[in-house]
Motif scaffolding. Sequence first.
Motif, PDB file in Angstrom:
ATOM      1  N   MET A  61      -3.627 -10.657  12.775  1.00 34.01           N
ATOM      2  CA  MET A  61      -4.024  -9.172  12.480  1.00 34.01           C
ATOM      3  C   MET A  61      -5.226  -9.045  11.487  1.00 34.01           C
ATOM      4  O   MET A  61      -5.295  -9.914  10.428  1.00 34.01           O
ATOM      5  CB  MET A  61      -3.056  -8.104  11.960  1.00 34.01           C
ATOM      6  N   ASN A  62      -6.404  -8.558  11.818  1.00 34.66           N
ATOM      7  CA  ASN A  62      -7.582  -8.352  10.973  1.00 34.66           C
ATOM      8  C   ASN A  62      -7.676  -6.751  10.335  1.00 34.66           C
ATOM      9  O   ASN A  62      -7.132  -6.050  10.813  1.00 34.66           O
ATOM     10  CB  ASN A  62      -8.840  -8.462  11.744  1.00 34.66           C
ATOM     11  N   TYR A  63      -7.965  -7.189   8.843  1.00 37.06           N
ATOM     12  CA  TYR A  63      -8.040  -5.895   8.088  1.00 37.06           C
ATOM     13  C   TYR A  63      -9.466  -5.607   7.696  1.00 37.06           C
ATOM     14  O   TYR A  63     -10.188  -6.808   7.149  1.00 37.06           O
ATOM     15  CB  TYR A  63      -7.080  -6.158   6.870  1.00 37.06           C
ATOM     16  N   ARG A  64     -10.132  -4.398   7.414  1.00 39.65           N
ATOM     17  CA  ARG A  64     -11.304  -4.172   7.017  1.00 39.65           C
ATOM     18  C   ARG A  64     -11.253  -4.149   5.369  1.00 39.65           C
ATOM     19  O   ARG A  64      -9.923  -4.024   4.848  1.00 39.65           O
ATOM     20  CB  ARG A  64     -11.998  -2.780   7.510  1.00 39.65           C
ATOM     21  N   ALA A  65     -12.384  -4.342   4.715  1.00 40.82           N
ATOM     22  CA  ALA A  65     -12.337  -4.164   3.248  1.00 40.82           C
ATOM     23  C   ALA A  65     -11.399  -3.131   2.759  1.00 40.82           C
ATOM     24  O   ALA A  65     -10.810  -3.107   1.586  1.00 40.82           O
ATOM     25  CB  ALA A  65     -13.639  -4.189   2.991  1.00 40.82           C
ATOM     26  N   GLY A  66     -11.787  -1.807   3.141  1.00 41.74           N
ATOM     27  CA  GLY A  66     -10.970  -0.714   2.579  1.00 41.74           C
ATOM     28  C   GLY A  66      -9.378  -0.777   2.810  1.00 41.74           C
ATOM     29  O   GLY A  66      -8.631  -0.288   1.843  1.00 41.74           O
ATOM     30  N   GLU A  67      -9.169  -1.255   3.735  1.00 39.47           N
ATOM     31  CA  GLU A  67      -7.651  -1.431   4.125  1.00 39.47           C
ATOM     32  C   GLU A  67      -6.963  -2.709   2.982  1.00 39.47           C
ATOM     33  O   GLU A  67      -5.931  -2.360   2.597  1.00 39.47           O
ATOM     34  CB  GLU A  67      -7.302  -1.856   5.738  1.00 39.47           C
ATOM     35  N   ILE A  68      -7.709  -3.568   3.127  1.00 38.43           N
ATOM     36  CA  ILE A  68      -7.246  -4.658   2.219  1.00 38.43           C
ATOM     37  C   ILE A  68      -7.170  -4.243   0.542  1.00 38.43           C
ATOM     38  O   ILE A  68      -6.234  -4.194  -0.062  1.00 38.43           O
ATOM     39  CB  ILE A  68      -8.188  -5.965   2.120  1.00 38.43           C
ATOM     40  N   ALA A  69      -8.274  -3.400   0.241  1.00 41.68           N
ATOM     41  CA  ALA A  69      -8.565  -3.001  -1.185  1.00 41.68           C
ATOM     42  C   ALA A  69      -7.081  -1.946  -1.395  1.00 41.68           C
ATOM     43  O   ALA A  69      -6.400  -2.163  -2.260  1.00 41.68           O
ATOM     44  CB  ALA A  69      -9.708  -2.283  -1.235  1.00 41.68           C
ATOM     45  N   LYS A  70      -6.739  -1.366  -0.325  1.00 40.30           N
ATOM     46  CA  LYS A  70      -5.796  -0.024  -0.546  1.00 40.30           C
ATOM     47  C   LYS A  70      -4.351  -0.833  -0.506  1.00 40.30           C
ATOM     48  O   LYS A  70      -3.671  -0.578  -1.306  1.00 40.30           O
ATOM     49  CB  LYS A  70      -5.629   0.840   0.800  1.00 40.30           C
ATOM     50  N   ALA A  71      -4.291  -1.938   0.289  1.00 41.21           N
ATOM     51  CA  ALA A  71      -3.131  -2.515   0.426  1.00 41.21           C
ATOM     52  C   ALA A  71      -2.762  -3.312  -0.946  1.00 41.21           C
ATOM     53  O   ALA A  71      -1.530  -3.532  -1.161  1.00 41.21           O
ATOM     54  CB  ALA A  71      -2.995  -3.750   1.618  1.00 41.21           C
ATOM     55  N   CYS A  72      -3.850  -3.883  -1.550  1.00 41.92           N
ATOM     56  CA  CYS A  72      -3.635  -4.722  -2.722  1.00 41.92           C
ATOM     57  C   CYS A  72      -4.020  -3.671  -4.367  1.00 41.92           C
ATOM     58  O   CYS A  72      -3.991  -4.474  -5.311  1.00 41.92           O
ATOM     59  CB  CYS A  72      -4.801  -5.672  -2.749  1.00 41.92           C
ATOM     60  N   LEU A  73      -4.124  -2.476  -4.142  1.00 47.58           N
ATOM     61  CA  LEU A  73      -4.326  -1.845  -5.278  1.00 47.58           C
ATOM     62  C   LEU A  73      -5.537  -2.112  -6.013  1.00 47.58           C
ATOM     63  O   LEU A  73      -5.550  -2.020  -7.135  1.00 47.58           O
ATOM     64  CB  LEU A  73      -3.065  -1.710  -6.111  1.00 47.58           C
ATOM     65  N   ILE A  74      -6.778  -2.316  -5.388  1.00 50.43           N
ATOM     66  CA  ILE A  74      -7.872  -2.769  -5.868  1.00 50.43           C
ATOM     67  C   ILE A  74      -8.906  -2.007  -5.628  1.00 50.43           C
ATOM     68  O   ILE A  74      -8.675  -1.158  -4.357  1.00 50.43           O
ATOM     69  CB  ILE A  74      -8.271  -4.119  -5.869  1.00 50.43           C
ATOM     70  N   ASN A  75     -10.121  -2.069  -5.908  1.00 51.69           N
ATOM     71  CA  ASN A  75     -11.134  -1.287  -5.236  1.00 51.69           C
ATOM     72  C   ASN A  75     -12.201  -2.270  -4.566  1.00 51.69           C
ATOM     73  O   ASN A  75     -11.971  -3.346  -4.645  1.00 51.69           O
ATOM     74  CB  ASN A  75     -12.062  -0.459  -6.247  1.00 51.69           C
ATOM     75  N   LYS A  76     -13.040  -1.855  -3.571  1.00 49.65           N
ATOM     76  CA  LYS A  76     -14.123  -2.694  -2.777  1.00 49.65           C
ATOM     77  C   LYS A  76     -14.756  -3.630  -3.651  1.00 49.65           C
ATOM     78  O   LYS A  76     -14.941  -4.524  -3.151  1.00 49.65           O
ATOM     79  CB  LYS A  76     -14.621  -2.052  -1.634  1.00 49.65           C
ATOM     80  N   GLU A  77     -15.108  -3.249  -4.780  1.00 45.67           N
ATOM     81  CA  GLU A  77     -16.190  -4.042  -5.409  1.00 45.67           C
ATOM     82  C   GLU A  77     -15.321  -5.119  -6.052  1.00 45.67           C
ATOM     83  O   GLU A  77     -15.910  -6.037  -6.319  1.00 45.67           O
ATOM     84  CB  GLU A  77     -16.659  -3.128  -6.729  1.00 45.67           C
ATOM     85  N   THR A  78     -14.096  -5.016  -6.416  1.00 43.42           N
ATOM     86  CA  THR A  78     -13.171  -6.304  -6.950  1.00 43.42           C
ATOM     87  C   THR A  78     -13.071  -7.113  -5.932  1.00 43.42           C
ATOM     88  O   THR A  78     -13.186  -8.278  -5.876  1.00 43.42           O
ATOM     89  CB  THR A  78     -11.941  -5.621  -7.387  1.00 43.42           C
ATOM     90  N   LEU A  79     -12.696  -6.772  -4.561  1.00 39.97           N
ATOM     91  CA  LEU A  79     -12.711  -7.506  -3.378  1.00 39.97           C
ATOM     92  C   LEU A  79     -14.081  -8.222  -3.215  1.00 39.97           C
ATOM     93  O   LEU A  79     -13.854  -9.586  -2.964  1.00 39.97           O
ATOM     94  CB  LEU A  79     -12.414  -6.601  -2.315  1.00 39.97           C
ATOM     95  N   ARG A  80     -14.991  -7.543  -3.421  1.00 41.74           N
ATOM     96  CA  ARG A  80     -16.573  -8.395  -3.123  1.00 41.74           C
ATOM     97  C   ARG A  80     -16.628  -9.336  -4.436  1.00 41.74           C
ATOM     98  O   ARG A  80     -17.467 -10.427  -4.142  1.00 41.74           O
ATOM     99  CB  ARG A  80     -17.608  -7.280  -3.108  1.00 41.74           C
ATOM    100  N   TYR A  81     -16.149  -8.907  -5.623  1.00 42.62           N
ATOM    101  CA  TYR A  81     -16.338  -9.917  -6.730  1.00 42.62           C
ATOM    102  C   TYR A  81     -15.445 -11.039  -6.554  1.00 42.62           C
ATOM    103  O   TYR A  81     -15.825 -12.149  -6.705  1.00 42.62           O
ATOM    104  CB  TYR A  81     -15.661  -9.154  -8.118  1.00 42.62           C
ATOM    105  N   TYR A  82     -14.280 -11.080  -5.949  1.00 47.56           N
ATOM    106  CA  TYR A  82     -13.717 -12.107  -5.827  1.00 47.56           C
ATOM    107  C   TYR A  82     -14.032 -13.035  -4.784  1.00 47.56           C
ATOM    108  O   TYR A  82     -13.987 -14.361  -5.005  1.00 47.56           O
ATOM    109  CB  TYR A  82     -12.019 -11.582  -5.481  1.00 47.56           C
ATOM    110  N   GLU A  83     -14.572 -12.404  -3.847  1.00 44.57           N
ATOM    111  CA  GLU A  83     -15.450 -13.337  -2.870  1.00 44.57           C
ATOM    112  C   GLU A  83     -16.662 -13.912  -3.250  1.00 44.57           C
ATOM    113  O   GLU A  83     -16.894 -15.103  -3.400  1.00 44.57           O
ATOM    114  CB  GLU A  83     -16.157 -12.481  -1.689  1.00 44.57           C
ATOM    115  N   ARG A  84     -17.322 -13.154  -4.327  1.00 47.29           N
ATOM    116  CA  ARG A  84     -18.420 -13.798  -5.071  1.00 47.29           C
ATOM    117  C   ARG A  84     -18.170 -14.994  -5.721  1.00 47.29           C
ATOM    118  O   ARG A  84     -19.261 -15.924  -5.971  1.00 47.29           O
ATOM    119  CB  ARG A  84     -19.354 -12.758  -5.889  1.00 47.29           C
ATOM    120  N   VAL A  85     -17.212 -14.967  -6.571  1.00 48.94           N
ATOM    121  CA  VAL A  85     -16.911 -16.098  -7.466  1.00 48.94           C
ATOM    122  C   VAL A  85     -15.927 -16.890  -6.754  1.00 48.94           C
ATOM    123  O   VAL A  85     -15.618 -17.956  -7.296  1.00 48.94           O
ATOM    124  CB  VAL A  85     -16.134 -15.507  -8.722  1.00 48.94           C
TER     125      VAL A  85
END
Length: 133
Positions: free
Chosen positions: A1-25
């Motif tokens: 199953m695929n999740y969009r950024a907002g769904e992942i952020a909500k499931a992990c209790l983080i914001n989308k910027e944190t998600l992008r940061y994790y990708e960036r680093v």
Amino acid sequence: MNYRAGEIAKACLINKETLRYYERVGLIPEPPRSKSGYRLYQESTIQRIQFIKKLQGLDFSIKEIDKMLGIIDKDNLKCRDMYEFTSQKISDIEQKMKELMKAKSLLEELKQRCPDEKEMFECPIVDSLLEEV
């Protein structure tokens, strides 16, 4: 199953910027995109982010987490490398504990120098700290 950024952020209790940061680093891989340009994350991304958050809660730095994930992602010698990493982290924690106990002792000693008159113009704690410099 695929999740969009907002769904992942909500499931992990983080914001989308944190998600992008994790990708960036490089803590999480950059996901493929849908035809309309949305990032599509896998279920494994949720588990990886939860692991990252758990390590952050244990006071691991981003650099240490990246190193640990690099060990986990390797196929060969994973156990030996993880053992060495863990042993070093234990030593680091023990050193930090010694430093914190030393700081606590110093603060307790300084606190004992404080007179009952809390409204004094001169502060024996500040005076003592200035003498140490």
